[in-house]
Design a protein around this motif. Sequence first.
Motif, PDB file in Angstrom:
ATOM      1  N   VAL A 248       0.862  -1.180   0.000  1.00 55.28           N
ATOM      2  CA  VAL A 248       0.000   0.000   0.000  1.00 55.28           C
ATOM      3  C   VAL A 248       0.901   1.234   0.000  1.00 55.28           C
ATOM      4  O   VAL A 248       1.799   1.360   0.831  1.00 55.28           O
ATOM      5  N   LEU A 249       0.662   2.136  -0.935  1.00 56.10           N
ATOM      6  CA  LEU A 249       1.550   3.279  -1.111  1.00 56.10           C
ATOM      7  C   LEU A 249       1.167   4.418  -0.167  1.00 56.10           C
ATOM      8  O   LEU A 249       0.176   5.126  -0.380  1.00 56.10           O
ATOM      9  N   GLY A 250       1.964   4.562   0.891  1.00 49.28           N
ATOM     10  CA  GLY A 250       1.828   5.686   1.800  1.00 49.28           C
ATOM     11  C   GLY A 250       2.903   6.720   1.511  1.00 49.28           C
ATOM     12  O   GLY A 250       3.679   6.581   0.559  1.00 49.28           O
ATOM     13  N   PRO A 251       3.004   7.768   2.329  1.00 47.48           N
ATOM     14  CA  PRO A 251       4.005   8.821   2.083  1.00 47.48           C
ATOM     15  C   PRO A 251       5.441   8.314   1.959  1.00 47.48           C
ATOM     16  O   PRO A 251       6.155   8.734   1.041  1.00 47.48           O
ATOM     17  N   PRO A 252       5.929   7.393   2.828  1.00 44.82           N
ATOM     18  CA  PRO A 252       7.311   6.928   2.654  1.00 44.82           C
ATOM     19  C   PRO A 252       7.530   6.185   1.340  1.00 44.82           C
ATOM     20  O   PRO A 252       8.591   6.312   0.713  1.00 44.82           O
ATOM     21  N   GLN A 253       6.535   5.407   0.905  1.00 43.29           N
ATOM     22  CA  GLN A 253       6.672   4.666  -0.348  1.00 43.29           C
ATOM     23  C   GLN A 253       6.634   5.619  -1.551  1.00 43.29           C
ATOM     24  O   GLN A 253       7.370   5.424  -2.529  1.00 43.29           O
ATOM     25  N   ILE A 254       5.788   6.640  -1.463  1.00 42.38           N
ATOM     26  CA  ILE A 254       5.752   7.657  -2.521  1.00 42.38           C
ATOM     27  C   ILE A 254       7.104   8.358  -2.599  1.00 42.38           C
ATOM     28  O   ILE A 254       7.625   8.628  -3.690  1.00 42.38           O
ATOM     29  N   ALA A 255       7.701   8.654  -1.439  1.00 42.69           N
ATOM     30  CA  ALA A 255       9.009   9.305  -1.412  1.00 42.69           C
ATOM     31  C   ALA A 255      10.067   8.442  -2.088  1.00 42.69           C
ATOM     32  O   ALA A 255      10.897   8.938  -2.866  1.00 42.69           O
ATOM     33  N   LEU A 256      10.048   7.131  -1.811  1.00 33.86           N
ATOM     34  CA  LEU A 256      11.031   6.242  -2.404  1.00 33.86           C
ATOM     35  C   LEU A 256      10.863   6.172  -3.920  1.00 33.86           C
ATOM     36  O   LEU A 256      11.850   6.218  -4.671  1.00 33.86           O
ATOM     37  N   LEU A 257       9.631   6.074  -4.386  1.00 29.06           N
ATOM     38  CA  LEU A 257       9.394   6.029  -5.822  1.00 29.06           C
ATOM     39  C   LEU A 257       9.901   7.297  -6.510  1.00 29.06           C
ATOM     40  O   LEU A 257      10.513   7.238  -7.580  1.00 29.06           O
ATOM     41  N   ALA A 258       9.647   8.445  -5.876  1.00 22.27           N
ATOM     42  CA  ALA A 258      10.139   9.700  -6.445  1.00 22.27           C
ATOM     43  C   ALA A 258      11.658   9.734  -6.433  1.00 22.27           C
ATOM     44  O   ALA A 258      12.288  10.188  -7.401  1.00 22.27           O
ATOM     45  N   ALA A 259      12.258   9.231  -5.359  1.00 27.85           N
ATOM     46  CA  ALA A 259      13.715   9.280  -5.224  1.00 27.85           C
ATOM     47  C   ALA A 259      14.427   8.440  -6.271  1.00 27.85           C
ATOM     48  O   ALA A 259      15.569   8.741  -6.649  1.00 27.85           O
TER      49      ALA A 259
END
Length: 440
Positions: free
Chosen positions: A185-196
């Motif tokens: 489930v994509l939460g804020p930390p996972q969104i951050a990693l994808l962007a990074a």
Amino acid sequence: MSSAAPRTTGQDPLWSVDEHLEDILATVRPLDPIELQLLDAQGCVLVDDVTVPVSLPPFDNSSMDGYAVRVADVAGVSEEFPAVLEVVGDVAAGQSDLLHVGPGQAARIMTGAPLPPGAETVVPVEWTDGGLGEGPVRGMTARSLAPEGAAGQVCVYRPAEARAHVRAEGSDVKAGERALEAGTVLGPPQIALLAAIGRGSVRVRPRPRVVVLSTGSELVQPGEELGSGQIYDSNSFALTAAARDAGALAYRVGAVADDAETLRSTVEDQLIRADLLVTTGGVSVGAYDVVKEALSHVGDADEAGSGIEFRKLAMQPGKPQGFGSIGPDHTPLLALPGNPVSSYVSFELFARPAIRTLMGLQDVHRPRTTATLAADRALSSPKGRRQFLRGAYDDGVVSPVGGAGSHLVAALAHADALIVVPEDVESVEPGAEVEVVLLG
């Protein structure tokens, strides 16, 4: 619709909680995947594994504001015997043309800036005089205020080991490694990693659109004045909030009066924006329980595979239930009872797992555990019914909250668990081990 067979009591077939839930989950299917931009994908479930195309960080960089130096040039230094190094310039974050640090030299470096060629370690600015010649400093003067700080000399008062205060290339994740697993489930930390790692979009199952509507001519919207015999509509608010808590995009429809044609029209209008419809009220056996009448003629109810089946379940609260699919797209619909506690408990047991299934999650249920019952007296339960009592859970102990009445909203507000009493148990003594569904 059902492959299970209910047991019968007299004339009325009686379904177990497990049979009803099994039918629901056998019918509901995960939504088709779509590609979404990162922020639109928040709360969605990842469909595919994501691998790292470029290491994080992608280059050796400084974790401190300070000076990039060679280890030998600062070995054995102290405040009494500092190293005096030539400052060859600045290295800032985002800089591509890097200086070379040779023997006896230092480059002023900022946090996140690449470690320049020739440098082996970073000395924090607090270990230096900042080029001012007046003893240890607390920080750097802004370049715009003192551009001369990028030149001259700096005194270093403490030694630094090789690669001290250096974030190594790939120290977070390396190229080719798996960043996120399918099913995440994509939460804020996972969104951050994808962007990074440079992902601008991602393939996910979308959050289900859930439409909640309550029925009853006695219902009044909160904020309005109550008339004689009226009550405020709490169910639609509770279930909409519960659907959002489960991960859905939930839409609340105002209470619908006890009129079959009005209800039928409202449901048909909502089909266009619903992956799941949830109604509350009107599923019992009263003369004004119009949900059965209305939903038997919604959309393509006569088409094969469509239509709503109404049942009696061996549970308390929540005995009357309805489930099926309606409309041209066979949109699943759950018809829940109208008493507030019955409605909420039914949502937790049946609607929440359906929503989580639509999301594509593997584990769709609330966590369960066992706990010691703390109560003043034995809890009674009707024979042949699985009872769900509100409870407060704390560190392996659960206490009943309120009574067994299905109208006790205040008690529900103070509960964070459901105490499960099996069908073959009619009394539970204080101190007994009981099964608990954790709601928080």
